[in-house]
Design a protein around this motif. Sequence first.
Motif, short mmCIF file in Angstrom:
data_model
loop_
_atom_site.label_atom_id
_atom_site.label_comp_id
_atom_site.label_asym_id
_atom_site.label_seq_id
_atom_site.Cartn_x
_atom_site.Cartn_y
_atom_site.Cartn_z
N UNK A 1 -8.18 -64.07 -114.77
CA UNK A 1 -8.68 -63.77 -113.50
C UNK A 1 -7.89 -64.60 -112.46
N UNK A 2 -8.04 -64.21 -111.05
CA UNK A 2 -7.17 -65.14 -109.95
C UNK A 2 -8.32 -65.28 -108.98
N UNK A 3 -8.31 -66.27 -108.28
CA UNK A 3 -9.12 -66.35 -107.17
C UNK A 3 -8.15 -66.48 -106.19
N UNK A 4 -8.57 -65.64 -105.16
CA UNK A 4 -7.55 -65.65 -103.88
C UNK A 4 -8.13 -66.19 -102.86
N UNK A 5 -7.63 -67.23 -102.27
CA UNK A 5 -8.14 -68.08 -101.28
C UNK A 5 -7.42 -67.78 -99.90
N UNK A 6 -8.08 -67.42 -98.79
CA UNK A 6 -7.25 -67.33 -97.44
C UNK A 6 -7.88 -68.65 -96.62
N UNK A 7 -6.98 -69.41 -96.31
CA UNK A 7 -7.18 -70.56 -95.53
C UNK A 7 -6.83 -70.28 -94.02
N UNK A 8 -7.60 -70.67 -93.26
CA UNK A 8 -7.27 -70.58 -91.75
C UNK A 8 -6.75 -72.25 -91.15
N UNK A 9 -7.15 -73.00 -92.02
CA UNK A 9 -6.71 -74.46 -91.72
C UNK A 9 -6.69 -75.06 -93.37
N UNK A 10 -5.89 -76.35 -93.04
CA UNK A 10 -5.59 -76.98 -94.36
C UNK A 10 -6.94 -77.25 -94.97
N UNK A 11 -6.93 -77.38 -96.35
CA UNK A 11 -8.14 -77.82 -96.99
C UNK A 11 -7.80 -78.21 -98.11
N UNK A 12 -8.74 -78.97 -98.85
CA UNK A 12 -8.54 -79.62 -100.02
C UNK A 12 -8.77 -78.77 -101.37
N UNK A 13 -8.00 -78.65 -102.37
CA UNK A 13 -8.36 -78.24 -103.66
C UNK A 13 -8.74 -79.22 -104.53
N UNK A 14 -9.62 -79.11 -105.25
CA UNK A 14 -9.98 -80.10 -106.53
C UNK A 14 -9.98 -79.30 -107.68
N UNK A 15 -9.19 -79.66 -108.55
CA UNK A 15 -8.92 -78.85 -109.92
C UNK A 15 -9.75 -79.89 -110.87
N UNK A 16 -10.62 -78.94 -111.64
CA UNK A 16 -11.45 -79.74 -112.64
C UNK A 16 -10.89 -79.48 -113.99
#
Length: 194
Positions: A166-181
């Motif tokens: 599956x795929x998580x599609x994320x729409x960001x309107x400003x910079x954001x931190x992604x934490x990969x676990x």
Amino acid sequence: MKTTLLTSEDYTRSPWKNGGGIFTDIAGAYRTGATTKDWESLLWRFASTPIVAPGPFSYMPGIDRLQMVIKGRGLVLKAPGQEFDEREPFTTVRFTGEMEIVTALEAGPVEVVNLMARRGAAEIELSALKEPGERLLAAGTHLVYAVSGDCGIRFNGEDFVVPGGCTLQVELTEPSRLAFGSGVAVLASIQLIG
């Protein structure tokens, strides 16, 4: 931030431009007002496809391409005067759709993901997520495609599990931190221009 979980039921299938195979289209965008979703109206597209036999790539003028092997190994892309080495999985190569490319399979069939964008319409990046860690993502569209098993990630303090395939599609309107676990995933990032 807007998130959408895409499953295999949301994916579509379409032929390669040269008819030599079939893409699994995971996500994409087309020009506003386009009456048909085709190569002429394409802004960007993220897709997976098997490559089971050596052969030519499609001619895609005006398209920039990123590609990564996610299953199998030994893929080499041969163009006049140069090679793009994808022998090791999760290696990203960048090339233009105008290049005359023929594949060489040194160890049997492979599966790849492709991130394509119309030149001048979007900036694109493609990377592997295999080790826990954080990264800063710019505003835009980001796709986390779970290649192997379930993937645990966190955006802006919110936890998500992306099931395998599956795929998580994320729409960001400003910079954001992604934490990969956990798990193994591919991150496709798209920033539209203008």
